[in-house]
Scaffold this motif. Structure first.
Motif, short mmCIF file in Angstrom:
data_model
loop_
_atom_site.label_atom_id
_atom_site.label_comp_id
_atom_site.label_asym_id
_atom_site.label_seq_id
_atom_site.Cartn_x
_atom_site.Cartn_y
_atom_site.Cartn_z
N LYS A 260 103.26 71.65 28.00
CA LYS A 260 104.57 71.13 27.57
C LYS A 260 105.18 70.22 28.63
N SER A 261 104.74 70.36 29.89
CA SER A 261 105.42 69.60 30.95
C SER A 261 104.92 68.17 31.08
N HIS A 273 109.76 69.58 29.74
CA HIS A 273 109.72 71.00 30.06
C HIS A 273 109.37 71.16 31.54
#
Lengths: 334, 321
Positions: A260-261, A273
């Motif tokens: 997600k990052s 994120h």
């Protein structure tokens, strides 16, 4: 994974570095298989132990301070950790080829590229110099270098970064290795060149039937080439399974957070994120699960006990109390 | 575009470096060629391209860390392309830089407090005691605990060092910050922390960024508009959304297709471009991209394509578009 014996079988491998600040648990109890003709991706941030994995398989860990404390590395059923120095020399560059990150520093600047490819061929086969030269030129052609006869006599500085990495691949493949270990092979390259090199590695794998271990921090690269993936964090495997499944349905909170990052062209998000905090020091590791200080789903048990890597019915392996109550057995050393 | 909206305007900028042999110039590395672009107040302009495409040189010329061979750089209504170091000094308050490498860009012998307050001292801002308060405030703003004010850079991790570099850059309240690959040296999980910090600071203070990076995913995420550079020329310039579905230049298309995305599209397996970047000393004639372009026409070899506006705000330099 097939029922056949895997090409490489690594079990409970521990590599520690004994420094003045204490023991650095660089690689702690790592097990994996590489099947024939398959690509295993090892992904992790810096300090996660992915490069030490490669060095341990090649037995290139600098000692002291490093030491392979325990475990086995079986190549075709033979434990290469028990081999003598001389036998290892035959295996490196022979059965196992390796490509490093920096194509400039891993080539010798004072020898021509042809010379460096020939060196490996002469060491590992019965060729005479003339045959070795022919083979070297053939290798240069195979990796897509234009005018191989001319390039044979050139020095590394005369080639571009992408060309140098092609030469490295030519050296690594010159003795028909059964296993090719690529440690961040495209990190120093531009994206369009990276795409060329990844395609080349994939094509050559198809042609030669070799297995590949692809080590990188770039999840995109892994998803382009790997059949299986092992996600490492602080010297341990956190999640391990078929690449497609791990990336589409991550189970470990670290894998999920990592995915997600990264910013992604397909999904527009306002804010990225974030995984708070940073990778723990490998000499002062936290109690309990190594990821719990940064984990949003951490529970009390995560602070106290170390989760074991457990296998789910579908074959996915995850090291997390959210998925299994199994606790890691106490290490007998260190 | 309204005149007062434009903070920085680059007009027909050239930056050539002489290649000397036996003491005489025998040719030039043509790092930046005839580049024109504008950065509006409070926006982020992403500058992408492969290594050697001139993105760093362009950035450095924008804030006059290097001389300009030809063309103009207009910052906040003033032509700064020919100013001397001394004349530039007061302007440095409004333009700052964040460097790529958080290890070599901080003086290891200075404490964090000294590093962050150095631009304040240099610009003669605040009294000595106010300066310490300002440094604490900046550290807090950038996610660093102010109790570490007396520590040295080596005591911090890469991500924290980059926060120190950011605090130093925004200390003087600049209008413009050049971010030269600010997250390239950081781990994936740390990158997102630093990107979020930069974007938070922008929404809070209205700084304009030129964000240089080879990582298209990152540039796409942070930018409002993106300029794609190839061999020192802007080949495409547009709003970020355009790059999602409406990429026009063959090079831009190849570049975006080359990024490995996490996901399993079968179509992304083929390398879109063959060959290497040509030498910036002997630039190809005509369109600089024609040596690698899959659609090259005879005209591309002879005629340099102009950067034309094909849709409002969407500029492309290609004969075929």
């Amino acid at each position: 994974m097939t029922d056949k014996q895997p090409l490489l079988k690594v079990r409970d491998l521990c590599t520690y570095f004994y420094t003045e600040e204490g023991i650095v648990y660089a690689l702690d109890d790592v097990s994996f298989d590489v099947a024939r003709g398959q690509t295993l991706g090892i992904v992790g941030e810096s300090g996660s132990g992915k490069s030490v994995t490669a060095l341990s398989i090649m037995r290139l860990v600098q000692s002291p301070p490093g030491r392979i404390v325990s475990g086995t590395v079986e190549l075709l059923g033979e434990d290469i950790l028990k081999k003598s120095r001389k036998e290892m020399k035959q295996i490196r560059g022979g059965k196992i080829g390796m490509i490093f990150q920096e194509p400039m520093t891993s080539l010798n600047p004072v020898y021509t590229v042809g010379n460096q490819i020939m060196e490996s061929i002469l060491l590992h086969s019965d060729c005479n110099r003339k045959q070795a030269k022919e083979r070297a030129i053939e290798m240069l052609r195979l990796v897509g270098i234009p005018l191989p006869e001319k390039r044979f006599g050139e020095y590394p500085h005369q080639l571009s970064g992408g060309m140098r990495q092609r030469v490295m691949i030519a050296i690594a493949l010159s003795c028909n290795p059964q296993l090719l270990i690529c440690d961040e092979p495209t990190t120093a390259l531009d994206v369009t060149i990276q795409a060329q090199i990844l395609e080349l590695i994939n094509d050559l794998k198809q042609q030669t039937g070799a297995s590949v271990i692809m080590i990188t921090h770039d999840l995109g690269v892994i998803s382009r080439v790997a059949d299986e993936v092992m996600v490492m964090y602080a010297g341990k495997a956190m999640e391990y399974g078929a690449a497609r499944d791990v990336f589409t349905q991550p189970r470990h909170p670290y894998t999920a957070a990592l995915l997600k990052s990264i910013p992604n062209l397909e999904e527009d998000v306002e804010r990225l994120h974030v995984i708070e905090g940073m990778v723990p020091s490998l000499s002062k590791r936290p109690q309990g699960c190594l990821f719990h200080p940064r984990c949003k789903q951490a529970m009390t048990v995560c602070q106290e006990k170390r989760p074991a890597l457990t296998t789910a019915p579908d074959g996915r392996r995850v090291r997390c109390f959210l998925h299994s109550d199994a606790v890691e057995k106490e290490a007998a050393h260190g | 575009m309204a005149e007062q909206e434009v903070l920085m305007a680059v007009e027909n900028l050239n930056k050539w470096f002489p290649v000397r042999k036996m003491g005489r110039a025998r040719g030039y590395v043509k790092a930046v060629n005839d580049v024109s672009l504008q950065i509006r107040r409070g926006e982020t302009l992403g500058i992408v391209g492969e290594s050697g495409c001139g993105k760093t040189t362009l950035g450095r010329a924008m804030i006059r860390l290097t001389d300009v061979t030809d063309g103009r750089v207009i910052f906040d209504g003033q032509d700064i392309s020919r100013l001397s170091e001394k004349e530039l000094r007061p302007l440095r308050r409004d333009m700052q830089i964040i460097f790529q490498d958080p290890y070599s860009s901080l003086n290891p012998r200075m404490t964090v407090g000294d590093i962050i307050s150095e631009p304040l001292v240099y610009q003669n801002m605040y009294s000595a005691s106010e300066r310490i308060d300002r440094v604490r405030e900046l550290m807090d703003l950038c996610g660093l605990d102010p109790v570490y004010i007396r520590r040295y850079p080596h005591e911090f991790s890469g991500g924290q060092r980059q926060r120190i570099g950011i605090a130093r850059a925004i200390a003087v309240n600049p209008k413009f910050v050049l971010c030269d690959e600010p997250v390239s040296a950081l781990d994936v999980s740390i990158q997102s922390q630093v990107i979020n910090l930069l974007m938070d600071l922008q929404s809070r203070t209205g700084i304009a960024y030129a964000f240089i990076s080879h990582n298209l995913n990152v540039v796409y995420h942070v930018s409002r508009r993106i300029a794609v550079l190839y061999l020192g020329r802007v080949v495409e310039l547009a709003e970020r959304e355009t790059f999602k579905n409406n990429r026009a230049h063959p090079y831009t298309r190849a570049l975006f297709e080359a990024i490995p995305q996490v996901g399993f599209d079968e179509q992304q397996k083929k390398a879109p471009l063959s060959g290497d970047l040509p030498s910036p000393v002997d630039l190809p004639s005509g369109c600089v991209f024609h040596t690698r372009c899959p659609y090259t026409q005879p005209r591309c070899r002879t005629e340099v394509p102009d950067l034309r506006e094909i849709d409002p705000g969407h500029y492309v330099a290609c004969h075929l578009v």
